[in-house]
Design an enzyme around this catalytic site. Structure first.
Site, short mmCIF file in Angstrom:
data_model
loop_
_atom_site.label_atom_id
_atom_site.label_comp_id
_atom_site.label_asym_id
_atom_site.label_seq_id
_atom_site.Cartn_x
_atom_site.Cartn_y
_atom_site.Cartn_z
N ALA A 64 2.58 -29.21 -11.75
CA ALA A 64 1.77 -29.08 -13.66
C ALA A 64 0.77 -27.38 -13.31
CB ALA A 64 0.05 -29.40 -12.87
N GLY A 107 3.72 -33.06 -10.34
CA GLY A 107 3.27 -33.55 -11.19
C GLY A 107 4.48 -33.30 -12.33
N GLU A 110 5.84 -36.80 -10.62
CA GLU A 110 5.06 -38.12 -11.04
C GLU A 110 5.20 -37.98 -12.28
OE1 GLU A 110 1.21 -37.49 -8.54
OE2 GLU A 110 1.23 -35.37 -10.23
N GLU A 130 2.11 -30.17 -3.55
CA GLU A 130 0.96 -30.03 -4.03
C GLU A 130 0.37 -29.18 -2.56
OE1 GLU A 130 1.95 -32.83 -5.00
OE2 GLU A 130 1.13 -33.30 -6.90
N1 DAK Z 1 3.61 -23.48 -12.67
C1 DAK Z 1 3.50 -22.12 -13.12
N2 DAK Z 1 4.26 -21.10 -12.91
C2 DAK Z 1 5.09 -21.56 -12.05
C3 DAK Z 1 6.00 -23.39 -11.72
C4 DAK Z 1 4.62 -24.02 -11.79
N3 DAK Z 1 4.21 -25.48 -11.05
N4 DAK Z 1 6.79 -23.54 -10.60
C5 DAK Z 1 7.58 -22.01 -10.35
N5 DAK Z 1 6.86 -21.18 -12.10
C6 DAK Z 1 7.33 -19.51 -11.62
C7 DAK Z 1 6.85 -18.98 -10.92
O1 DAK Z 1 6.10 -18.11 -10.97
C8 DAK Z 1 8.21 -17.76 -10.95
O2 DAK Z 1 7.44 -16.95 -12.66
P1 DAK Z 1 7.57 -15.54 -12.34
O3 DAK Z 1 7.27 -15.06 -11.04
O4 DAK Z 1 9.32 -15.41 -12.97
O5 DAK Z 1 7.06 -14.93 -13.61
C9 DAK Z 1 9.44 -18.40 -12.06
O6 DAK Z 1 8.66 -19.91 -12.18
C10 DAK Z 1 10.56 -18.61 -11.96
O7 DAK Z 1 9.91 -19.60 -10.20
P2 DAK Z 1 10.22 -19.01 -8.54
O8 DAK Z 1 10.59 -17.57 -9.11
O9 DAK Z 1 9.45 -19.41 -7.93
O10 DAK Z 1 11.92 -19.67 -8.71
P3 DAK Z 1 12.50 -20.48 -7.34
O11 DAK Z 1 13.52 -20.61 -7.66
O12 DAK Z 1 11.89 -18.49 -6.36
O13 DAK Z 1 11.62 -21.03 -6.47
C11 DAK Z 1 10.47 -22.94 -6.87
C12 DAK Z 1 11.71 -22.44 -7.51
C13 DAK Z 1 10.33 -24.64 -7.54
C14 DAK Z 1 10.74 -23.74 -5.67
C15 DAK Z 1 8.85 -22.27 -7.08
O14 DAK Z 1 8.95 -22.48 -7.99
C16 DAK Z 1 7.59 -23.39 -6.78
O15 DAK Z 1 7.55 -23.89 -5.43
N6 DAK Z 1 6.74 -23.95 -8.17
C17 DAK Z 1 5.52 -24.78 -7.78
C18 DAK Z 1 5.81 -26.23 -7.10
C19 DAK Z 1 4.46 -26.83 -6.68
O16 DAK Z 1 4.24 -26.97 -5.61
N7 DAK Z 1 4.24 -27.63 -7.34
C20 DAK Z 1 3.02 -28.64 -7.84
C21 DAK Z 1 2.55 -27.68 -8.62
S1 DAK Z 1 0.86 -28.89 -8.30
C22 DAK Z 1 -3.95 -33.74 -12.20
C23 DAK Z 1 -3.37 -33.82 -11.56
C24 DAK Z 1 -2.73 -33.51 -10.34
C25 DAK Z 1 -1.93 -31.96 -11.41
C26 DAK Z 1 -2.55 -31.83 -12.24
C27 DAK Z 1 -3.75 -32.10 -12.73
N8 DAK Z 1 -5.58 -33.55 -12.64
C28 DAK Z 1 -5.86 -34.76 -12.50
C29 DAK Z 1 -6.66 -32.88 -13.85
C30 DAK Z 1 -0.06 -31.62 -10.88
C31 DAK Z 1 -0.33 -30.68 -9.54
C32 DAK Z 1 0.63 -29.99 -9.92
O17 DAK Z 1 2.13 -30.58 -9.73
#
Ligand code: DAK
Length: 256
Positions: A64, A107, A110, A130
């Site tokens: 997400a 997400g 998921e 998460e």
């Molecule tokens: N959201 C927004 N931006 C993201 C992102 C994300 N999930 N993942 C990456 N980006 C962005 C980074 O901020 C970066 O942007 P700039 O700095 O260039 O502006 C760009 O994408 C490139 O990312 P990185 O520079 O970090 O790239 P790396 O290759 O170094 O690292 C990575 C890749 C995938 C390991 C890293 O980006 C990372 O850890 N990303 C986050 C992964 C994560 O934590 N995902 C889980 C998100 S929480 C809901 C229920 C559930 C949810 C939502 C609602 N409800 C019931 C309402 C779900 C929640 C989730 O999924």
């Protein structure tokens, strides 16, 4: 170029490609709404027999959109009704294949698990990170990952946020098959093509029945399956399939 989801068709296959490369295909509300609208449109199209959801070679989806969520309150998240939106994916009758290369996180993982099959590239990385953001999976991760790979490994991944490689995911039963980075999409298309040759109504009912295995007791599931099985004897495709076997020819299924 700013469309968050691109769609195309290839014969009987509908392909939806996530397209927010700058943020690793982070699943914004807009992206999810459009993705689900496209998938539902494919499902209504009698010419489409299989749907593929793909990302790029580099990333399926990094979860997400964290920027969207970072300042959100309980009410903001509650009002988004994400789970209600995702329930619509489960109502789609056409089989859905996720073609995953690179990250499928949070997400994104998921979403892949909400599909019916996952074809992965060797570079795929699955995870529910998460916990590292101060939250936990909220779109099915604790349930679907646990059902797919068992409690022991799901618990470890969800409590530590560790990523799982494509090889490990295959061995654990999370993915259908693994191909090279260059070939994973072709592999997903090949699988979709083989399914598209099958009788479409039987495919949809078989998908429904397999998915019920997660929800029903064995006795209930067997009864459900039997009812669907009987119902296929009301289709022309059943007559055609069996007649073609007897006549030693290739069947021509019409989805009737
Ligand atoms: N959201 C927004 N931006 C993201 C992102 C994300 N999930 N993942 C990456 N980006 C962005 C980074 O901020 C970066 O942007 P700039 O700095 O260039 O502006 C760009 O994408 C490139 O990312 P990185 O520079 O970090 O790239 P790396 O290759 O170094 O690292 C990575 C890749 C995938 C390991 C890293 O980006 C990372 O850890 N990303 C986050 C992964 C994560 O934590 N995902 C889980 C998100 S929480 C809901 C229920 C559930 C949810 C939502 C609602 N409800 C019931 C309402 C779900 C929640 C989730 O999924």
């Amino acid at each position: 170029m700013n469309e968050p989801v691109l769609v195309q068709t290839d014969g009987h296959i509908g392909i939806a490609t996530l397209n927010r490369p700058d943020v690793l295909n982070a699943l914004s509300v807009e992206l999810m709404d459009k993705l689900i609208d496209h998938i539902e449109a494919f499902d209504r199209d009698p010419d489409i027999r299989v749907i593929i959801i793909a990302g790029s070679e580099k990333v399926f989806a990094a979860g997400a959109d964290i920027a969207d969520m970072s300042g959100a309150t309980f009410l903001d998240m509650y009002d988004r009704n994400n789970l209600g939106r995702w329930m619509r994916i489960k109502m789609v009758r056409t089989p859905i294949i996720a073609a995953v290369s690179g990250f499928a996180l949070g997400g994104g993982c998921e979403l892949a698990m909400a599909c019916d099959m996952i074809v992965a590239s060797e570079s795929a990385k699955f995870g529910q990170p998460e916990i590292k953001l101060g939250v936990m999976p909220g779109l099915g991760g604790t349930q679907r990952l646990t059902r797919a790979i068992g409690k022991q490994r799901a618990m470890e991944m969800i409590l530590t946020g560790r990523f799982m490689s494509a090889k490990e995911a295959y061995e654990a039963g999370l993915v259908t098959s693994v191909a090279s980075k260059e070939q994973f999409l072709a592999e997903a298309l090949r699988l979709a093509g083989r399914i598209a040759e099958m009788p479409p109504i039987a495919v949809k009912l078989a998908k429904e029945s397999v998915n019920k295995a997660d929800e029903l007791s064995l006795q209930e599931g067997l009864a459900y399956e039997r009812t669907l099985f009987y119902s296929l004897f009301a289709t022309e495709d059943q007559t055609e399939g069996m007649q073609a076997f007897i006549e030693k020819r290739k069947p021509e299924y019409r989805g009737k």
